[in-house]
Design a protein around this motif. Structure first.
Motif, PDB file in Angstrom:
ATOM      1  N   ASN A 126     -13.655 -43.164 -35.492  1.00  0.00           N
ATOM      2  CA  ASN A 126     -12.997 -41.914 -35.867  1.00  0.00           C
ATOM      3  C   ASN A 126     -13.339 -41.531 -37.305  1.00  0.00           C
ATOM      4  OD1 ASN A 126     -11.344 -41.345 -33.422  1.00  0.00           O
ATOM      5  ND2 ASN A 126     -10.482 -43.348 -33.913  1.00  0.00           N
ATOM      6  N   ALA A 127     -14.626 -41.277 -37.555  1.00  0.00           N
ATOM      7  CA  ALA A 127     -15.089 -40.876 -38.882  1.00  0.00           C
ATOM      8  C   ALA A 127     -15.101 -39.356 -38.982  1.00  0.00           C
ATOM      9  CB  ALA A 127     -16.479 -41.435 -39.148  1.00  0.00           C
ATOM     10  N   TYR A 128     -14.521 -38.837 -40.053  1.00  0.00           N
ATOM     11  CA  TYR A 128     -14.443 -37.398 -40.279  1.00  0.00           C
ATOM     12  C   TYR A 128     -15.021 -37.080 -41.652  1.00  0.00           C
ATOM     13  CZ  TYR A 128     -11.096 -37.661 -36.433  1.00  0.00           C
ATOM     14  OH  TYR A 128     -10.496 -37.916 -35.219  1.00  0.00           O
ATOM     15  N   CYS A 129     -15.669 -35.928 -41.763  1.00  0.00           N
ATOM     16  CA  CYS A 129     -16.289 -35.518 -43.023  1.00  0.00           C
ATOM     17  C   CYS A 129     -15.351 -34.614 -43.802  1.00  0.00           C
ATOM     18  CB  CYS A 129     -17.606 -34.803 -42.747  1.00  0.00           C
ATOM     19  SG  CYS A 129     -18.491 -34.339 -44.241  1.00  0.00           S
ATOM     20  N   ALA A 130     -15.073 -34.977 -45.058  1.00  0.00           N
ATOM     21  CA  ALA A 130     -14.220 -34.172 -45.933  1.00  0.00           C
ATOM     22  C   ALA A 130     -15.024 -33.132 -46.712  1.00  0.00           C
ATOM     23  CB  ALA A 130     -13.462 -35.075 -46.910  1.00  0.00           C
ATOM     24  N   HIS A 131     -16.359 -33.200 -46.632  1.00  0.00           N
ATOM     25  CA  HIS A 131     -17.250 -32.271 -47.328  1.00  0.00           C
ATOM     26  C   HIS A 131     -16.978 -32.266 -48.833  1.00  0.00           C
ATOM     27  CE1 HIS A 131     -18.834 -30.784 -43.555  1.00  0.00           C
ATOM     28  NE2 HIS A 131     -17.595 -30.672 -43.114  1.00  0.00           N
ATOM     29  N   GLY A 132     -16.828 -33.453 -49.395  1.00  0.00           N
ATOM     30  CA  GLY A 132     -16.635 -33.602 -50.829  1.00  0.00           C
ATOM     31  C   GLY A 132     -15.967 -34.931 -51.129  1.00  0.00           C
ATOM     32  N   ALA A 133     -16.324 -35.507 -52.288  1.00  0.00           N
ATOM     33  CA  ALA A 133     -15.715 -36.767 -52.706  1.00  0.00           C
ATOM     34  C   ALA A 133     -14.550 -36.554 -53.661  1.00  0.00           C
ATOM     35  CB  ALA A 133     -16.762 -37.660 -53.371  1.00  0.00           C
ATOM     36  N   ASP A 181     -10.771 -35.190 -55.022  1.00  0.00           N
ATOM     37  CA  ASP A 181      -9.432 -35.275 -54.443  1.00  0.00           C
ATOM     38  C   ASP A 181      -9.081 -34.049 -53.618  1.00  0.00           C
ATOM     39  OD1 ASP A 181      -8.898 -37.782 -55.420  1.00  0.00           O
ATOM     40  OD2 ASP A 181      -7.795 -37.083 -57.190  1.00  0.00           O
ATOM     41  N   ASN A 182      -9.424 -32.861 -54.107  1.00  0.00           N
ATOM     42  CA  ASN A 182      -9.052 -31.640 -53.384  1.00  0.00           C
ATOM     43  C   ASN A 182      -9.631 -31.624 -51.975  1.00  0.00           C
ATOM     44  OD1 ASN A 182      -7.561 -30.597 -55.513  1.00  0.00           O
ATOM     45  ND2 ASN A 182      -9.261 -29.428 -56.349  1.00  0.00           N
ATOM     46  N   SER A 183     -10.897 -31.987 -51.839  1.00  0.00           N
ATOM     47  CA  SER A 183     -11.535 -31.994 -50.525  1.00  0.00           C
ATOM     48  C   SER A 183     -10.903 -33.039 -49.616  1.00  0.00           C
ATOM     49  CB  SER A 183     -13.036 -32.266 -50.667  1.00  0.00           C
ATOM     50  OG  SER A 183     -13.679 -31.254 -51.408  1.00  0.00           O
ATOM     51  N   LEU A 184     -10.646 -34.216 -50.155  1.00  0.00           N
ATOM     52  CA  LEU A 184     -10.077 -35.293 -49.349  1.00  0.00           C
ATOM     53  C   LEU A 184      -8.625 -35.008 -48.973  1.00  0.00           C
ATOM     54  CD1 LEU A 184     -11.785 -38.130 -51.334  1.00  0.00           C
ATOM     55  CD2 LEU A 184     -12.018 -37.844 -48.870  1.00  0.00           C
ATOM     56  N   SER A 190      -6.434 -40.955 -58.226  1.00  0.00           N
ATOM     57  CA  SER A 190      -6.246 -40.384 -56.884  1.00  0.00           C
ATOM     58  C   SER A 190      -4.891 -40.777 -56.312  1.00  0.00           C
ATOM     59  CB  SER A 190      -7.361 -40.862 -55.948  1.00  0.00           C
ATOM     60  OG  SER A 190      -8.611 -40.318 -56.322  1.00  0.00           O
ATOM     61  N   ARG A 191      -4.487 -42.003 -56.536  1.00  0.00           N
ATOM     62  CA  ARG A 191      -3.199 -42.457 -56.010  1.00  0.00           C
ATOM     63  C   ARG A 191      -2.038 -41.730 -56.693  1.00  0.00           C
ATOM     64  NH1 ARG A 191      -2.254 -47.914 -57.052  1.00  0.00           N
ATOM     65  NH2 ARG A 191      -0.624 -47.802 -55.449  1.00  0.00           N
ATOM     66  N   GLU A 192      -2.177 -41.460 -57.982  1.00  0.00           N
ATOM     67  CA  GLU A 192      -1.141 -40.701 -58.678  1.00  0.00           C
ATOM     68  C   GLU A 192      -1.049 -39.280 -58.118  1.00  0.00           C
ATOM     69  OE1 GLU A 192      -2.279 -40.966 -62.750  1.00  0.00           O
ATOM     70  OE2 GLU A 192      -1.400 -42.957 -63.052  1.00  0.00           O
ATOM     71  N   ARG A 193      -2.204 -38.690 -57.849  1.00  0.00           N
ATOM     72  CA  ARG A 193      -2.227 -37.333 -57.287  1.00  0.00           C
ATOM     73  C   ARG A 193      -1.570 -37.316 -55.910  1.00  0.00           C
ATOM     74  NH1 ARG A 193      -6.234 -33.120 -57.060  1.00  0.00           N
ATOM     75  NH2 ARG A 193      -5.202 -31.360 -56.021  1.00  0.00           N
ATOM     76  N   LEU A 194      -1.906 -38.273 -55.079  1.00  0.00           N
ATOM     77  CA  LEU A 194      -1.328 -38.339 -53.736  1.00  0.00           C
ATOM     78  C   LEU A 194       0.158 -38.658 -53.782  1.00  0.00           C
ATOM     79  CD1 LEU A 194      -4.228 -40.178 -51.898  1.00  0.00           C
ATOM     80  CD2 LEU A 194      -3.347 -37.929 -51.317  1.00  0.00           C
ATOM     81  N   GLY A 195       0.548 -39.539 -54.706  1.00  0.00           N
ATOM     82  CA  GLY A 195       1.961 -39.872 -54.845  1.00  0.00           C
ATOM     83  C   GLY A 195       2.803 -38.678 -55.200  1.00  0.00           C
ATOM     84  N   ALA A 196       2.259 -37.808 -56.056  1.00  0.00           N
ATOM     85  CA  ALA A 196       2.982 -36.601 -56.442  1.00  0.00           C
ATOM     86  C   ALA A 196       3.162 -35.656 -55.261  1.00  0.00           C
ATOM     87  CB  ALA A 196       2.238 -35.890 -57.567  1.00  0.00           C
ATOM     88  N   LEU A 197       2.294 -35.790 -54.250  1.00  0.00           N
ATOM     89  CA  LEU A 197       2.384 -34.957 -53.052  1.00  0.00           C
ATOM     90  C   LEU A 197       3.202 -35.619 -51.948  1.00  0.00           C
ATOM     91  CD1 LEU A 197      -1.319 -33.704 -52.886  1.00  0.00           C
ATOM     92  CD2 LEU A 197       0.698 -32.401 -53.629  1.00  0.00           C
ATOM     93  N   GLY A 198       3.713 -36.826 -52.240  1.00  0.00           N
ATOM     94  CA  GLY A 198       4.575 -37.503 -51.276  1.00  0.00           C
ATOM     95  C   GLY A 198       3.879 -38.468 -50.342  1.00  0.00           C
ATOM     96  N   TRP A 199       2.620 -38.814 -50.626  1.00  0.00           N
ATOM     97  CA  TRP A 199       1.885 -39.734 -49.763  1.00  0.00           C
ATOM     98  C   TRP A 199       2.020 -41.170 -50.268  1.00  0.00           C
ATOM     99  CZ3 TRP A 199      -0.196 -37.868 -45.370  1.00  0.00           C
ATOM    100  CH2 TRP A 199      -0.468 -36.497 -45.292  1.00  0.00           C
TER     101      TRP A 199
END
Length: 250
Positions: free
Chosen positions: A228-235, A237-240, A18-27
């Motif tokens: 401040n809890a929000y639902c991503a409607h999925g666990a 990576d795409n949903s989050l 997940s961190r690699e995926r987010l890193g590629a998106l600039g997070w």
């Protein structure tokens, strides 16, 4: 968003992925797994697992509850079944679990949603009556799926392939962390462990936005004091990621 950091609480190896995926998106991300996945080591339990896998062709449905369940099960299937048995319907809960199975050559289907609840809504009750169902999971997993399927007339068995443990962190672990702006939590059990540590070491985190995978876990978070809890409607990576982009306006 250079100073915006997301705390990722998935267990490994999903945390790194997940961190690699987010890193590629600039997070920017910070790893802090709130579950440890430990394969079963006891010789008697391993022998029982092997016997169950050899008999997997007796089931009409085999349901995998997580990517860890899918990944470990695929190793067992490779050892016990050079060719997968026919006549079995393989199902992954959520797209991430299903993709893990498909990447290993298991022709799995996924329910349209990402949770146990949506899977139950998707499975036709009439087809489940008298069906033999194997649920592949970790030890001590949630009983709701099996109980609901049994109410529909299915005969349910369980294949437990791993143990879930609470990671052992000390106070210094939390004091050394950089500032966090958002938290990803992907299961109710991870939320419980995170909340326990936060109450001890980082009570100020309770006001941070936290993304949860389902309405059930979101309600659980609010009951535990996450403002401040929000639902991503999925666990997955795409949903989050989609929920993260919505919250941050990125």
């Amino acid at each position: 968003m250079q100073d915006y950091r997301i705390l990722i609480t998935r267990p490994e190896p999903e945390n790194t992925l997940s961190r690699e995926r987010l890193g590629a998106l600039g997070w920017n991300t910070v790893p802090l797994p709130m579950l440890e996945i430990a394969p079963i080591q006891d010789a008697d339990q391993l022998a029982a697992i092997r016997a169950q896998v050899f008999d997997i062709n007796e089931f009409d449905y085999v349901i995998f509850v997580s990517k860890n369940a899918a990944r470990i099960a695929c190793d067992w299937l490779d050892m016990c079944w050079p060719m997968l048995p026919s006549g079995v319907q393989w199902i992954g809960i959520g797209q991430g679990t299903t993709s893990t199975l498909q990447s290993e050559g298991v022709p799995a289907l996924s329910n349209p949603g990402h949770t146990t609840e949506t899977l139950l809504a998707w499975l036709a009750p009439a087809k489940m009556r008298h069906s033999k169902v194997l649920i592949v999971r970790g030890m001590g997993g949630r009983p709701e799926l099996g109980e609901k399927l049994e109410e529909r007339g299915a005969k349910v068995s369980y294949l437990s392939l791993y143990q879930r443990k609470k990671p052992d962190y000390v106070a210094q672990t939390f004091f050394m962390l950089p500032d966090i702006q958002l938290i990803w939590v992907t299961s109710g059990e991870s939320l419980i462990h995170l909340s326990s540590y936060v109450e001890q070491h980082k009570p100020e985190w309770k006001v941070l936005p936290i993304l949860t995978p389902s309405i059930r876990v979101n309600q659980q978070a609010k009951q535990m004091g996450w403002i401040n809890a929000y639902c991503a409607h999925g666990a997955d990576d795409n949903s989050l990621i989609k929920a993260t982009e919505y919250l941050t306006g990125k």
